[in-house]
Motif scaffolding. Structure first.
Motif, PDB file in Angstrom:
ATOM      1  N   TYR A   1     -46.048 -76.202  89.477  1.00 53.65           N
ATOM      2  CA  TYR A   1     -46.507 -75.221  90.452  1.00 53.65           C
ATOM      3  C   TYR A   1     -46.747 -75.883  91.815  1.00 53.65           C
ATOM      4  CZ  TYR A   1     -47.433 -72.119  86.500  1.00 53.65           C
ATOM      5  OH  TYR A   1     -47.313 -71.328  85.385  1.00 53.65           O
TER       6      TYR A   1
ATOM      7  N   ILE B   1     -43.609 -76.733  83.281  1.00 49.98           N
ATOM      8  CA  ILE B   1     -43.826 -75.810  84.394  1.00 49.98           C
ATOM      9  C   ILE B   1     -44.543 -76.539  85.529  1.00 49.98           C
ATOM     10  CG2 ILE B   1     -44.809 -73.593  85.075  1.00 49.98           C
ATOM     11  CD1 ILE B   1     -44.764 -72.812  82.092  1.00 49.98           C
TER      12      ILE B   1
ATOM     13  N   THR C   1     -44.746 -69.206  79.595  1.00 50.90           N
ATOM     14  CA  THR C   1     -44.943 -69.844  78.287  1.00 50.90           C
ATOM     15  C   THR C   1     -44.521 -68.909  77.161  1.00 50.90           C
ATOM     16  OG1 THR C   1     -47.277 -69.162  78.344  1.00 50.90           O
ATOM     17  CG2 THR C   1     -46.760 -71.410  79.036  1.00 50.90           C
TER      18      THR C   1
ATOM     19  N   ASN D   1     -52.671 -67.475  86.370  1.00 49.24           N
ATOM     20  CA  ASN D   1     -52.757 -67.408  84.912  1.00 49.24           C
ATOM     21  C   ASN D   1     -51.692 -66.495  84.325  1.00 49.24           C
ATOM     22  OD1 ASN D   1     -54.896 -69.168  84.794  1.00 49.24           O
ATOM     23  ND2 ASN D   1     -56.460 -67.576  84.715  1.00 49.24           N
TER      24      ASN D   1
ATOM     25  N   ASN E   1     -48.273 -68.179  84.453  1.00 46.54           N
ATOM     26  CA  ASN E   1     -48.180 -69.189  83.403  1.00 46.54           C
ATOM     27  C   ASN E   1     -47.997 -68.550  82.034  1.00 46.54           C
ATOM     28  OD1 ASN E   1     -48.454 -72.119  82.728  1.00 46.54           O
ATOM     29  ND2 ASN E   1     -50.125 -71.324  81.483  1.00 46.54           N
TER      30      ASN E   1
END
Length: 646
Positions: A411, A409, A402, A395, A398
Motif C-alpha cells: 500500500y 499486498i 485477501t 480495511n 485489504n
C-alpha cells in the motif's frame, strides 16, 4: 527542409520580441520561415512587426482567436512542416533540429512537442534557474538529441507543436469552433491519432514558456472559455480529455519488470489509453490491452492497443494465465460488484502476475468533515462523484484483496496539502480513534500492488480434494493425495486448511501422521499443535501428539498433554501406560503390586517422594491409570505423604 513557424500575437509586445529574437539566435538560418498573425494588437506590436524584414505578417482588424489565426498562418506557409508557437515562448539551442529529428524518425510520426517549465498535461519538468541566462545554460546541456527520451502521447500542447505538412493536408486545419482558444490542440491531437499518425513528446528538448499570456489578465473570461469549449469538445468527441487522457504515473511506477522484458498489460477503464501509451514508451516490448465502456474513448485507445468496449463486470474474453499486470485506476469504486471482479480477473493473471490499483479513500479528513457537518458533497472528479457506487476504507480494500486470494499486498497513499485547521481536525479524529489512524485520515487515495499467488490456489484445490476423499470415507486415497505436499511450506498448508476446509482437525492429523511415517519429524508437531489449538478435546489429536512427543524423546511434555485431556478413552490410557512403563515410579509400583510387603520398594518410593514431593501427583496418576489395586495404593501413598509431613 524548411519549417514554417506560425506565431499569433495580441499585444504583449515584450513577449513577442523575446520569442522572435530567440528564434533568430537559436535556429539555423535558411531552415525556417517566420509567420506572425496579429489579432488587432494596440500596444505597438503592429508597428514593431512592420519594421521586421524577415517575417511574413497578417494584420487582422479584429481578434479572430487562436484557431482562426493559426489557420491563416498555415494557409500562407511554404514549409515542409508547420510549427505552432505561442508568443510567450523563448526557444533554446538545438530546439528545432531536435524536434525535426524526432518528427522524421519514422513515417508514422505526425507531430512532436518539447518539454518546458510551465505547461499542462505532464509536459512541465522541474527547473531551478533564476534568470534567462541560467535558463539558456540549462537548456544547452539539456537539449541533447536522444531517442530514448521520446515518449508517445495522446495529445500535445499547442504552445509549441511541430506538425508534418502531409498530416495537415490529410486532416485539415484547426477546428474554429474552439475560438477564441482552448481545446483546439486537444482536438487536433486526436484527429492526428485518428488519421493513423503518432505523437511524440520530446523529453530531450526544452524551451521556456511564460504561460498564460493570452488570458492571464482575465481569469474569469479564461474560465468561461475553458468551460464552454470543454462542452464543445465533449459534444464532438464523446468524452472529456481532462478525464480521459490521464497518465497514471503513480500506478505505472508499480511495474517492476525489466524494461527490456516483454509484458502483457491490461488496463480496465483505460479511457483514451494515456497510461497504456506511457507504458509503451517505457516498456518497448509491452503488449497493450484495454477495456473501456466509453466507445468514443476506446476508439482512440484502439490506435495503439487491443481495446474492447465492454462491461468489466461481465465475463472477459481473455486467455487464462495471460497478463503480467492488470491495472484498475479509479475503477473499483464505479463497479456494483468489485469483489467479484477482483476474483474474476485473477484467472487472467499469470502466476505471480500483479494487479495495480488506485482507489479513493472514504476516510479522508475532507470527506469526514463534510459528513459530520451534515454534507455529502459530490464533485465532478476526485474522492467522490455521482458515478461512485462503492466506498472503501483501507480495511475494506485489504479484505477484498485477501478474500480474492491476492498476496504480497503493498500500500502507498497520495496526500493533498493541508491547512492548519485541517491538521487540527485530524488530531481531533485521532483522539476519538487512535494515533495509528492518522495516516488513514491523511490518505487521499490508495495506490496498491497485489500479487496472484497460484501456489495458494493449487494448494487450496489439493486440500479440497483431500477433504473430499475423507468425506467419502476413503482415508487411504486421501493419504495418497498427500503426495506432492512437500512443495508447500507448513505455514502455507496450515493457513489454507484453517481458511478453506471444514474438516480442519482431521486433515491436520492426517498430514502430521503421514509426515511422521516418512521421517519428516520437523513437519509433524506444527500440524498437531494447530489441531490441538482448534479442539483441545479431540481424542485423535491428543493420542497423536502424545505418541509423537514420546517417540521424539519428549515423554515429559507428552504426559503434560495427557493431563490436559478432559476425556481419556481407552486408547489414550493404553498409550499413557506404555509411556509410564519406562518410569522408575511405575517399576516400584509394579513390585509393590506383586509383593505389598517389599520394604525395599517402599523405602525407595519414600525416598523418591522425599526428594521431589511434586511427584506425589504423578504417583497418584500412575496408580489411577495403570493399576487395578487403586484403593490400596492410594491409601499407601497418603500414608507416605502424612509421614513426610510429620
Amino acid at each position: 527542409m524548411k519549417t514554417s513557424i506560425v506565431i499569433l500575437t495580441y499585444n504583449k509586445l515584450d513577449f513577442t520580441k523575446q520569442c522572435i529574437e530567440s528564434i533568430r539566435e537559436y535556429t539555423v538560418d535558411g531552415t525556417y520561415e517566420l509567420i506572425v498573425v496579429d489579432n488587432c494588437s494596440n500596444d505597438g506590436t503592429v508597428e514593431w512587426l512592420k519594421e521586421q524584414n524577415d517575417i511574413k505578417v497578417i494584420y487582422n482588424q479584429e481578434n479572430l482567436g487562436f484557431p482562426k489565426g493559426c489557420n491563416q498562418g498555415i494557409e500562407i506557409s511554404t514549409g515542409d512542416n508547420i510549427l505552432l508557437l505561442n508568443n510567450d515562448v523563448i526557444v533554446t539551442k538545438n530546439w528545432l533540429s531536435n524536434l525535426n529529428t524526432a518528427l522524421y524518425s519514422s513515417d508514422d510520426i505526425g507531430a512532436v512537442g518539447p518539454v518546458t517549465n510551465s505547461a499542462s498535461y505532464y509536459t512541465a519538468i522541474s527547473t531551478n534557474y533564476k534568470s534567462l541566462s541560467e535558463m539558456h545554460d540549462f537548456a544547452k546541456s539539456f537539449n541533447q538529441s536522444n531517442p530514448e527520451e521520446w515518449e508517445y502521447r495522446l495529445k500535445l500542447i499547442g504552445y509549441c507543436m511541430l506538425i508534418k505538412r502531409e498530416v495537415i493536408d490529410k486532416i485539415g486545419m484547426l477546428d474554429e469552433i474552439f475560438t477564441p482558444g482552448n481545446f483546439e490542440d486537444d482536438d487536433y491531437s486526436f484527429r492526428i491519432l485518428q488519421a493513423g499518425f503518432k505523437l511524440l513528446l520530446c523529453k530531450d528538448t526544452f524551451i521556456h514558456h511564460y504561460g498564460g499570456a493570452s488570458f492571464g489578465e482575465n481569469i474569469e473570461k479564461y474560465a468561461d472559455v475553458l468551460k464552454r469549449n470543454g462542452i464543445k469538445f465533449e459534444e464532438k468527441w464523446g468524452f472529456m480529455p481532462s478525464y480521459s487522457t490521464y497518465i497514471r504515473n503513480e500506478v505505472i511506477n508499480l511495474i517492476d519488470s525489466p524494461q527490456d522484458q516483454p509484458i502483457n498489460v491490461l488496463e480496465i477503464g483505460c479511457a483514451c489509453g494515456g497510461t497504456l501509451l506511457k507504458i509503451k514508451s517505457k516498456y518497448k516490448h509491452a503488449n497493450l490491452y484495454g477495456i473501456e465502456f466509453n466507445e468514443s474513448a476506446s476508439l482512440i485507445a484502439s490506435q495503439f492497443a487491443d481495446v474492447k468496449a465492454q462491461d468489466a463486470e461481465k465475463e472477459m474474453d481473455y486467455p487464462t494465465d495471460y497478463f503480467d499486470y492488470i491495472i484498475l485506476a479509479d475503477v473499483l469504486e464505479h463497479l456494483y460488484n468489485p469483489w467479484q471482479v477482483m476474483k474474476n480477473i485473477r484467472n487472467h493473471l499469470k502466476d505471480n502476475g500483479k494487479v495495480l490499483i488506485s482507489i479513493p479513500n472514504v476516510m479522508h479528513f475532507s470527506l469526514l468533515r463534510s459528513v459530520i457537518n451534515g454534507n455529502w458533497t459530490y464533485t465532478d472528479s476526485g474522492l467522490l462523484d455521482r458515478t461512485h457506487v462503492r466506498f472503501f476504507t483501507l480495511n475494506e480494500i485489504n479484505k477484498m484483496l485477501t478474500e480474492a486470494e491476492y498476496s504480497n499486498i503493498e500500500y502507498n497513499a497520495t496526500t493533498v496539502a493541508k491547512k492548519r485547521e485541517d491538521e487540527e481536525f485530524i488530531q481531533s479524529l485521532t483522539r476519538l480513534s487512535a494515533p495509528s489512524m492518522e495516516s488513514q485520515y491523511n490518505a487521499y487515495q490508495y495506490i496498491i500492488k497485489a500479487t496472484k499467488n497460484d501456489v495458494n490456489m493449487k494448494l487450496k484445490r489439493k486440500l479440497q480434494i483431500i477433504e473430499g476423499k475423507l468425506n467419502s470415507g476413503d482415508v487411504d486415497k486421501a493419504t495418497i493425495e498427500l503426495s506432492g505436499m512437500e512443495q508447500f511450506s507448513s505455514d502455507e498448508i496450515i493457513e489454507n486448511i484453517c481458511k478453506h476446509l471444514k474438516k480442519k482437525v482431521e486433515i491436520l492429523n492426517l498430514i502430521a501422521i503421514n509426515n511422521f511415517g516418512q521421517g519428516l519429524f520437523d513437519e509433524v508437531l506444527p500440524y498437531l499443535e494447530k489441531a490441538f489449538e482448534l479442539n483441545k478435546d479431540d481424542s485423535d489429536t491428543l493420542y497423536n501428539i502424545i505418541f509423537v512427543l514420546n517417540s521424539l524423546g519428549e515423554s515429559k511434555l507428552a504426559l503434560e498433554y495427557f493431563r490436559l485431556s478432559k476425556v481419556k478413552d481407552q486408547e489414550l490410557i493404553s498409550l499413557y501406560q506404555g509411556i509410564q512403563q519406562h518410569s522408575p515410579i511405575y517399576n516400584l509400583l509394579m513390585n509393590l503390586d506383586e509383593n505389598p510387603n517389599d520394604m525395599e520398594a517402599k523405602n525407595q518410593l519414600v525416598s523418591i517422594i522425599r526428594e521431589d514431593d511434586s511427584l506425589v501427583c504423578e504417583l497418584k496418576e500412575i496408580i489411577k491409570y495403570c493399576f487395578d489395586s487403586k484403593t490400596q495404593f492410594l491409601t499407601l501413598v497418603d500414608e507416605y505423604v502424612m509421614n513426610l509431613e510429620q
